[in-house]
Design a protein around this motif. Sequence first.
Motif, PDB file in Angstrom:
ATOM      1  N   LEU A  81       0.831  -1.204   0.000  1.00 51.80           N
ATOM      2  CA  LEU A  81       0.000   0.000   0.000  1.00 51.80           C
ATOM      3  C   LEU A  81       0.871   1.261   0.000  1.00 51.80           C
ATOM      4  N   LEU A  82       2.067   1.134   0.556  1.00 51.49           N
ATOM      5  CA  LEU A  82       2.997   2.260   0.618  1.00 51.49           C
ATOM      6  C   LEU A  82       3.961   2.297  -0.564  1.00 51.49           C
TER       7      LEU A  82
ATOM      8  N   VAL B 140      -8.308   2.175  -3.188  1.00 52.68           N
ATOM      9  CA  VAL B 140      -8.675   0.965  -2.456  1.00 52.68           C
ATOM     10  C   VAL B 140      -8.693  -0.199  -3.432  1.00 52.68           C
ATOM     11  N   LEU B 141      -7.897  -1.227  -3.136  1.00 54.74           N
ATOM     12  CA  LEU B 141      -7.786  -2.385  -4.014  1.00 54.74           C
ATOM     13  C   LEU B 141      -8.857  -3.401  -3.678  1.00 54.74           C
ATOM     14  N   ASP B 142      -9.259  -4.137  -4.684  1.00 55.85           N
ATOM     15  CA  ASP B 142     -10.239  -5.206  -4.504  1.00 55.85           C
ATOM     16  C   ASP B 142      -9.513  -6.484  -4.138  1.00 55.85           C
ATOM     17  N   HIS B 143      -9.700  -6.940  -2.879  1.00 51.22           N
ATOM     18  CA  HIS B 143      -9.019  -8.154  -2.414  1.00 51.22           C
ATOM     19  C   HIS B 143      -9.864  -9.403  -2.596  1.00 51.22           C
ATOM     20  N   THR B 144     -11.022  -9.251  -3.213  1.00 51.04           N
ATOM     21  CA  THR B 144     -11.914 -10.417  -3.310  1.00 51.04           C
ATOM     22  C   THR B 144     -11.529 -11.377  -4.417  1.00 51.04           C
ATOM     23  N   GLY B 145     -10.739 -10.881  -5.386  1.00 61.18           N
ATOM     24  CA  GLY B 145     -10.325 -11.747  -6.465  1.00 61.18           C
ATOM     25  C   GLY B 145     -11.389 -11.829  -7.545  1.00 61.18           C
ATOM     26  N   PRO B 146     -11.048 -12.418  -8.682  1.00 66.13           N
ATOM     27  CA  PRO B 146     -11.993 -12.490  -9.808  1.00 66.13           C
ATOM     28  C   PRO B 146     -13.141 -13.430  -9.493  1.00 66.13           C
ATOM     29  N   THR B 147     -14.293 -13.107 -10.029  1.00 69.87           N
ATOM     30  CA  THR B 147     -15.459 -13.975  -9.858  1.00 69.87           C
ATOM     31  C   THR B 147     -15.620 -14.856 -11.096  1.00 69.87           C
ATOM     32  N   THR B 148     -16.237 -15.981 -10.909  1.00 71.03           N
ATOM     33  CA  THR B 148     -16.446 -16.920 -12.012  1.00 71.03           C
ATOM     34  C   THR B 148     -17.929 -17.052 -12.305  1.00 71.03           C
TER      35      THR B 148
END
Length: 234
Positions: A153-154, A226-234
């Motif tokens: 993040l830094l 803000v990054l998306d930490h959920t990962g790609p959806t299928t």
Amino acid sequence: MTTKPQDTATTEALAALRNTAAILGLAVVVADPDDDQTTLPPMTLRLPDGLPHAPTAEACTAWLHARAIDASAHADPQDTTQVLVTMGSVAAVHRLTEVLLAPRARSRAGAERLAQALHPHDLDGLKVSGEQSNVLIEIRSDDLDSAVQLAALLGVPDIADGLKIGRAKGRREACVRMEMLLTGLLGPGVVVQNLPGCEHTPDGLDVWVDVEQATALAERIAAQPVLDHTGPTT
């Protein structure tokens, strides 16, 4: 000015000072007033942070006056580690309480601002708190994952590259790298401590910064997407 200690204002002021001392872990002992006493009772101070470590009554008086506290000090003949302070008024007691609490209030405000900046980034295992006059960032996660995410993040996503974080040597090196990163961003005075985990406790780092550094860190983090930490959806 003389004030009867039995007066409500005096009683409340001295109680507030006692409570403040207890919160900060300071030894402030206020003598119980005599029934016929017409002035504020004497108090004994074990000098707080900001006063000389080898205090004199003169140094204590100077410290009090520099902070606009109407009080004077003299040596305690029975204990050279303490001084006796005579408060000039109830207002002086309130002012001393305010001065003693100010660093803690500032550190808590700095910790809250940093915690708010970190919250949207969903970094598990991070806890921010105000401790005396500093801000503590506690990082607890398996293989220091949260520390690696904070470094990313830094702007340093590869802080753990080449390290075997699961081993003590790798954790120590990660600790050194994190301290170097934060020192480069925030200036000298950052302290990072390595806390090895065990069967029931994840690995950890304790990061100590002052309030100004915590504020600067909060501003830097708040400016990051803000990054998306959920990962790609299928």
